[in-house]
Design a protein around this motif. Structure first.
Motif: not given
Length: 219
Positions: A71-74, A81-82, A103-105
Motif C-alpha cells: 500500500l505504501q508503494a502504491v 510510472e509502471i 489506487a495506482a491509477r
C-alpha cells in the motif's frame, strides 16, 4: 547519466519492444527482455513508463502488518510510472487486483507488470487499466505473500529492473532500458524506426528485400 528528451507519449506512439531490443543490442546490452511469458494482459496493447519497483516474498505465518509495504508503494506512485511486482513467478496468491489497480491509477500510475499472479481480471479489464501478469490465482495475498522492499533493483526473468528505468511492453514482450544508456538507446531506436519506414516503402514499391537491406541496412 542523461535521460531522453522524448515524452512517454511520443515513445509510446513511435517505438515498440522489438526496435528497443535491437537498439540495445547495438549498444552491447543484449539481454534486456525477461525470459517470461506474461499470459495475462489487460488494458492497452502497448505500455511505456518508468519502473516503480517492489520485491515480494512468499510467507507461511500470520502477517502482523498485512499489505503495509504494498500500500505504501502504491500510494507513493508518481505519474508516468509502471508498478513492477517482482514475485519470482509465484502462483501462491493473486497479489494484484481491482483495488490496487484503482489506487495506482489514481496516483497517475500507467499500469503494472507482475511476475506472479493476479485476480479480479474482469474488473481490471473493465477499468481499462493495463496489467501484464504471469498468471492468475483467486487467493488473497494476506498471509501468503507480501512486499518486503520497495524502490530497489529487482530481477524478473534474468533481467534487472531498477527504479526509474524505462520499460516497454507490447504483444512481443517486455524490454527494460538501463538508465546509463537510455538516451543513446532511444535515439538509436528512433533512427531505426525511420529507416524501417523508408525500407518498407521501397519494398512495397517493388525493391527486392536484399537490395533494400544493402541500401538501408535494416531488417
Amino acid at each position: 547519466m542523461k535521460k531522453t528528451n522524448y515524452s512517454l507519449s511520443e515513445m509510446e506512439e513511435k517505438l515498440y519492444v522489438a526496435v528497443i531490443s535491437d537498439a540495445l543490442d547495438g549498444l552491447g546490452f543484449s539481454a534486456q527482455s525477461p525470459d517470461i511469458s506474461f499470459s495475462i494482459h489487460t488494458g492497452k496493447a502497448k505500455l511505456v513508463g518508468r519502473c516503480k519497483t517492489t520485491l515480494w516474498s512468499e510467507m507461511y505465518h500470520i502477517d502482523p502488518n498485512p499489505y503495509e509495504l504494498e500500500l505504501q508503494a502504491v500510494d507513493d506512485c508518481q505519474p508516468g510510472e509502471i508498478f513492477i511486482a517482482a514475485a519470482a513467478g509465484s502462483n501462491r496468491s493473486g497479489i494484484w487486483g481491482e483495488l490496487l489497480s484503482t489506487a495506482a491509477r489514481n496516483r497517475g500510475c500507467l499500469g503494472a507488470l507482475v511476475d506472479g499472479s493476479i485476480r479480479d481480471i474482469a474488473k481490471i479489464r473493465a477499468m481499462g487499466f493495463t496489467v501484464l501478469a504471469k498468471g492468475k490465482r483467486v487467493y488473497d495475498s494476506q498471509n501468503r505473500q507480501r512486499v518486503i522492499d520497495i524502490d530497489v533493483p529487482v530481477e524478473i526473468g534474468g533481467v534487472v529492473f531498477c527504479p526509474g528505468d524505462l520499460v516497454f511492453c507490447d504483444e512481443d514482450g517486455v524490454v527494460v532500458i538501463p538508465q546509463q544508456v537510455e538516451e543513446a538507446a532511444i535515439e538509436k531506436a528512433m533512427l531505426k524506426v525511420n529507416a524501417e519506414n523508408i525500407t518498407r516503402d521501397e519494398i512495397k514499391k517493388g525493391m527486392k528485400a536484399m537490395d533494400a537491406y544493402k541500401k538501408y541496412g535494416v531488417l
